[in-house]
Enzyme design. Structure first.
Site, PDB file in Angstrom:
ATOM      1  N   SER A   1      44.032 -15.941  20.106  1.00 45.16           N
ATOM      2  CA  SER A   1      43.571 -14.801  20.228  1.00 45.16           C
ATOM      3  C   SER A   1      45.001 -14.050  20.578  1.00 45.16           C
ATOM      4  CB  SER A   1      42.111 -14.249  20.126  1.00 45.16           C
ATOM      5  OG  SER A   1      42.072 -13.181  19.716  1.00 45.16           O
TER       6      SER A   1
ATOM      7  N   ASP B   1      45.631  -8.568  15.893  1.00 42.01           N
ATOM      8  CA  ASP B   1      46.477  -9.808  17.614  1.00 42.01           C
ATOM      9  C   ASP B   1      46.973 -10.707  16.523  1.00 42.01           C
ATOM     10  OD1 ASP B   1      44.042 -10.439  16.000  1.00 42.01           O
ATOM     11  OD2 ASP B   1      43.022 -11.376  18.216  1.00 42.01           O
TER      12      ASP B   1
ATOM     13  N   ASP C   1      45.912 -13.709  15.989  1.00 37.04           N
ATOM     14  CA  ASP C   1      44.951 -14.446  15.198  1.00 37.04           C
ATOM     15  C   ASP C   1      44.308 -13.925  13.719  1.00 37.04           C
ATOM     16  OD1 ASP C   1      42.750 -13.876  16.387  1.00 37.04           O
ATOM     17  OD2 ASP C   1      41.712 -15.257  16.420  1.00 37.04           O
TER      18      ASP C   1
ATOM     19  N   ASP D   1      42.345 -11.927  13.961  1.00 34.17           N
ATOM     20  CA  ASP D   1      40.366 -10.970  13.991  1.00 34.17           C
ATOM     21  C   ASP D   1      39.661  -9.451  13.863  1.00 34.17           C
ATOM     22  OD1 ASP D   1      40.818 -11.256  16.442  1.00 34.17           O
ATOM     23  OD2 ASP D   1      38.603 -13.030  16.675  1.00 34.17           O
TER      24      ASP D   1
END
Length: 444
Positions: free
Chosen positions: A98, A236, A238, A240
């Protein structure tokens, strides 16, 4: 043994804590606990250099347990939630850390409903890892999943609920943090008519989250100013979560986003029940603002997993965290940064107002957050000096603020949150708490 799972899956330094051997063991344990033999799993990853190594190990572990593996490649974490349901797969996994620095990596698991696993399910997997399960008799296949990114992008564009949403004339600065959104987010926003200027939009695992994206907004703020843009968007690594920057430099965080969406959905009759799910980190100003509109707030522990579980249990349609994990349950069962931007731009278009103006209508209380590096966060927050300082701070803000000091579930830090009458008071209290933590870290 130190617990493997934290707030958001297993996370730590790649090839040190998170080794290929551990990835194989986690896959076999997950396959055993979820009875996946003979089923199918979708695996995705972000851009980190260690990603292919851990993806291969994870796929090998599932295949050795008799599970067929579909590789989605580099793709945002929330895409796996969508693809599980679209492909009618049985399970999902993402190799990503992340917002963490490039040297870290992580593994997150999703069930067949596209939701992150619960605490008890993770504990069961961890117990099975300790037993070092062998492979099974059947060997599963490992194949690429065709058009994964294209299918996800089409889903995102299709989440628009009103007709004739056209972002022509808008200039958006989109910071992809050298991560998994780089080949999807600019494309989706251009599809809606916006002029998009992309920053840090290469797949570069050596620079993911470094001085860019949602963990460092300065480049985005400068670009919004220099280009006279209408909005800045920061993902960010990833994808999410997302943070926004208004045309005047205003930070539009997750609390603002929840407030904007909740008020709009309530007024349009789509917030049923009239409830927003937030975490203990959300600003009390949001809660008070929504209460005036007859919208209840339910707080959960930190983590979008807990938000999603509470939404699932209550039927809530909206939830999220200040960090920018926002869940629109009509469209997804997990936090999705690109989806959040699409829905907020839709709301702004429908209301004929700038997102910055909508955000300013939500009077958040002064708040300061800090992350104090600490090798043993759980031990530090239990130190008598820290506990005494927390109690003293709580008495100081009683009736007009709140204090939260907690060990991070994703990094070796203690997180401090202070809400008080003004920023100076927040800073003073945070300084005292950080000093107490420093004493606890340094020892007697």
């Amino acid at each position: 043994m130190t617990p493997l799972f934290g707030t958001d899956g297993v996370r730590g330094p790649a090839n040190r804590l998170l080794t290929p051997e551990l990835a194989v063991a986690l896959a076999r344990a997950a396959a055993d606990r979820a009875s996946l033999a003979g089923g199918r799993i979708i695996v995705g990853r972000d851009t980190r250099t260690s990603g292919p190594m851990l993806e291969s190990a994870l796929a090998a572990g599932f295949a050795s347990a008799g599970v067929d593996v579909l590789l989605a490649g580099i793709i945002p974490t929330p895409a796996i939630s969508f693809l599980i349901k679209d492909e009618r797969a049985d399970f999902g996994a993402v190799v990503s850390a992340s917002h963490n620095p490039p040297a870290d990596n992580g593994i997150k698991f999703f069930n067949r409903r596209g939701m992150k696993l619960g605490v008890q399910e993770e504990a069961s997997i961890e117990e099975a890892v300790a037993r070092e399960l062998p492979g099974g008799e059947r060997v599963g296949s490992i194949e690429p999943l065709g058009a994964a990114a294209t299918r996800y992008a089409a889903f995102l564009a299709g989440t628009i609920d009103v007709e004739n949403v056209d972002l022509s004339g808008m200039t958006l600065i989109v910071d992809c943090a050298y991560g998994a959104t780089a080949n999807i987010a600019p494309h989706v926003l251009r599809h809606l008519g916006a002029r998009v200027i992309a920053l840090h939009d290469a797949f570069d695992g050596e620079r993911i989250n470094q001085g860019c994206g949602s963990t460092c907004l300065d480049p985005l703020r400068f670009a919004v100013r220099d280009h006279g843009a209408d909005l800045g968007v920061a993902f960010d690594g990833d994808g999410d979560r997302v943070l926004l920057v208004g045309r005047d430099g205003l930070l539009i965080d997750g609390d603002h986003m929840i407030g904007i969406a909740a008020m709009h959905m309530a007024q349009s009759g789509t917030l049923d029940p009239r409830l927003a799910v937030t975490t203990v980190m959300s600003n009390v100003g949001l809660e008070l603002h929504l209460a005036k509109a007859g919208i209840d707030v339910l707080r959960t522990p930190v983590g979008d997993r807990h938000v999603s579980e509470a939404m699932d249990g209550t039927g809530a349609r909206l939830g999220g965290e200040p960090s920018g994990h926002i869940v629109f349950s009509d469209h997804s069962s997990t936090g999705d940064g690109i989806l959040t931007v699409v829905k907020l731009l839709e709301i702004a278009h429908e209301r004929g107002e700038d997102l910055g103006a909508l955000a300013r209508a939500i009077p958040l209380h002064p708040q300061v957050q800090r992350a104090v590096p600490c090798p043993r966060p759980e031990q530090a927050v239990q130190d008598a000096r820290v506990c005494e300082q927390i109690a003293r701070a709580a008495r100081r803000v009683e009736g007009h603020g709140r204090i939260l000091v907690r060990p991070s579930g994703t990094q070796p830090v203690v997180r401090i949150l202070v809400e008080a009458g003004d920023v100076r008071e927040c800073e003073d209290i945070s300084d005292d708490l950080e000093h107490a933590l420093s004493q606890a870290i340094d020892g007697p």
